[in-house]
Write an enzyme that holds these catalytic residues in place. Structure first.
Site, PDB file in Angstrom:
ATOM      1  N   LYS A  23      85.806  65.499  64.150  1.00 26.26           N
ATOM      2  CA  LYS A  23      85.311  66.834  64.497  1.00 26.26           C
ATOM      3  C   LYS A  23      83.822  66.941  64.202  1.00 26.26           C
ATOM      4  O   LYS A  23      83.056  67.494  64.995  1.00 26.26           O
ATOM      5  CB  LYS A  23      86.070  67.890  63.702  1.00 26.26           C
ATOM      6  CG  LYS A  23      85.450  69.287  63.748  1.00 26.26           C
ATOM      7  CD  LYS A  23      86.111  70.207  62.742  1.00 26.26           C
ATOM      8  CE  LYS A  23      85.430  71.565  62.694  1.00 26.26           C
ATOM      9  NZ  LYS A  23      84.075  71.502  62.093  1.00 26.26           N
ATOM     10  N   ASN A  24      83.409  66.414  63.054  1.00 27.32           N
ATOM     11  CA  ASN A  24      82.017  66.546  62.639  1.00 27.32           C
ATOM     12  C   ASN A  24      81.083  65.629  63.417  1.00 27.32           C
ATOM     13  O   ASN A  24      79.874  65.641  63.183  1.00 27.32           O
ATOM     14  CB  ASN A  24      81.882  66.280  61.136  1.00 27.32           C
ATOM     15  CG  ASN A  24      82.497  67.397  60.305  1.00 27.32           C
ATOM     16  OD1 ASN A  24      82.677  68.515  60.785  1.00 27.32           O
ATOM     17  ND2 ASN A  24      82.845  67.096  59.069  1.00 27.32           N
ATOM     18  N   ASP A 117      83.269  78.445  59.279  1.00 26.50           N
ATOM     19  CA  ASP A 117      84.018  78.611  58.043  1.00 26.50           C
ATOM     20  C   ASP A 117      83.261  79.443  57.015  1.00 26.50           C
ATOM     21  O   ASP A 117      82.045  79.358  56.892  1.00 26.50           O
ATOM     22  CB  ASP A 117      84.309  77.238  57.426  1.00 26.50           C
ATOM     23  CG  ASP A 117      85.380  76.492  58.199  1.00 26.50           C
ATOM     24  OD1 ASP A 117      86.146  77.157  58.912  1.00 26.50           O
ATOM     25  OD2 ASP A 117      85.453  75.259  58.076  1.00 26.50           O
ATOM     26  N   ASP A 305      84.391  68.391  51.984  1.00 27.56           N
ATOM     27  CA  ASP A 305      85.517  68.754  52.849  1.00 27.56           C
ATOM     28  C   ASP A 305      86.862  68.293  52.283  1.00 27.56           C
ATOM     29  O   ASP A 305      87.915  68.766  52.726  1.00 27.56           O
ATOM     30  CB  ASP A 305      85.327  68.165  54.252  1.00 27.56           C
ATOM     31  CG  ASP A 305      84.408  69.020  55.113  1.00 27.56           C
ATOM     32  OD1 ASP A 305      84.005  70.104  54.655  1.00 27.56           O
ATOM     33  OD2 ASP A 305      84.102  68.604  56.241  1.00 27.56           O
TER      34      ASP A 305
END
Length: 418
Positions: A23-24, A117, A305
């Site tokens: 995702k990153n 987030d 994370d």
């Protein structure tokens, strides 16, 4: 209707799972496709909520984007809109990574201040100062960051902190700048290395990625490319902690173990047996984990994370541990939900002290971000009875097929409308 998960504790997770693209990484690679007119193809993309969100951003800028399973195809026009000031941009943090490419291609960028987030202050100061060093003017105006430059010129730039986002925007802004850019105290994350690999395949002249100093010699033009997205080390790490927390046995494929060296070493200290392969690893745990101290740091340190997973495993460990958060100041709101599950923990500034117990207790908990959500599901697997995990849309933003993978590993979990 918002969905929730019903998670029944007690299962020892066993089996194999494959991780897909990070995702990153994928969101930044999609943005980098803005730098070259023509069609760029990305493979091994994760099927997560943020990928169609980034598609919407690129379409709003004039691109044609198709998503076919794990393949994303982006056709970038000769003339791009420089205005990324629309609702899709505000929905997730990674949208700010269009700032560098738009400034490079259009000489101007207007990007809505991003959402994402709720894990603390993530200002754009370093993004702005980096672009200003390259010759742009920047300002915050009416809820958007505005950058303008008649031309970009290479410069020596030193970041106050090795920010991943600032490193990415400076990279994408400088690849077509006039002359040499030297970026010191750059982020070293594998996702930065992945971005540089893609930019190099497009014709960029970059050296030093993965080290604190990256050197970029500007080129006149980039060309489209095909690129395979690097595996997601955070998802892979989540599965590693799932194995250890549930006293299970999970083999994870699709990831180079060197990207998770420290998390896997921490699991060994906690008592897990860890085997590594060229493109994966196996984690086995057959006893209560031993308490282990952690502190989060930029790569190659322990990733912030995975901090919720570090808290989770220590909540069911033997002994007392201290977790120190050095990256995001608000990430400990996850602890409040762990307390609902019966964890014995207290927060003191950017430390949390955890006294491990044998088993957590089922209850209702609420996700506040992607990783907290996944961490709560793992904690629920260590509780007696059925736990309700709410606001699971956060998890959908970062974990492809999360419920299906857990079920395949032996978990009792279902998704229902709340």
């Amino acid at each position: 209707m918002k969905d929730k998960f019903l998670v029944t504790g007690g299962a020892q997770l066993q089996g194999a799972v494959k991780v897909y693209g990070a995702k990153n990484s994928v969101l930044k690679l999609m943005a980098a496709a803005l730098l070259a007119e023509g069609t760029t193809t990305l493979t091994n993309c994760p099927e997560i909520l943020d990928v169609p969100l980034m598609r919407d951003v690129l379409v709003g800028l004039g691109c044609d984007v198709t998503i076919d399973g794990s393949t994303v195809t982006i056709t970038t026009p000769a003339e791009l809109s420089s205005n990324a000031d629309f609702p899709a941009v505000t929905q997730f943090r990674a949208s700010v990574c269009v700032l560098g490419p738009l400034t490079a291609r259009c000489g101007r960028a207007v990007v809505s201040l991003p959402g994402g987030d709720a894990i603390g202050s993530r200002p754009l100061d370093m993004h702005q100062s980096g672009l200003e060093k390259l010759g742009a003017t920047t300002r915050i105006s009416h809820g958007a960051v505005v950058a303008e430059a008649e031309k970009l010129v290479g410069a020596n730039i030193t970041l106050d902190f090795p920010s991943v986002g600032a490193t990415e925007n400076i990279l994408t802004a400088s690849v077509m700048a006039e002359g040499r850019t030297v970026l010191d105290n750059a982020a070293r994350e594998p996702e930065i290395v992945d971005l540089c690999r893609m930019l190099r395949s497009m014709g960029a002249n970059i050296e030093g990625e993965g080290s604190p100093t990256i050197t970029i010699e500007g080129v006149e033009k980039l060309t489209p490319t095909q690129h395979e997205v690097i595996g997601d080390r955070i998802v892979a790490g989540t599965w590693a902690y799932a194995a250890a927390m549930t006293r299970g046995d999970i083999t994870v494929g699709g990831i180079a173990p060197r990207y998770l060296h420290l998390p896997l070493e921490k699991l060994k200290i906690a008592g897990a047996k860890v085997e590594t392969y060229e493109n994966g690893f196996r984690v086995q745990m057959d006893k209560q984990p031993e308490a282990t101290d952690y502190q989060t740091l930029p790569f190659p340190g322990f990733p912030t994370d995975l901090q919720p997973m570090a808290i989770g495993i220590n909540a069911v460990s033997n002994g007392t541990s201290v977790i120190t958060e050095n990256v995001f100041e608000s990430r400990f709101r996850f602890v409040d939900e762990m307390l609902r599950l019966g964890a014995d923990a207290n927060v003191d500034g950017h430390h949390v002290v955890i006294r491990g117990i044998e088993q957590l207790s089922s209850t209702s908990v609420w996700s506040s971000d992607i990783r907290a959500g996944a961490g709560l599901v793992l904690a629920a697997l260590c509780a007696d009875g059925v736990t309700e995990v709410h606001d699971v849309f956060h998890i959908d933003r970062g974990y492809p097929n999360f419920v299906e993978n857990l079920q395949k590993l032996g978990a009792t979990i279902e998704r229902v409308s709340s």
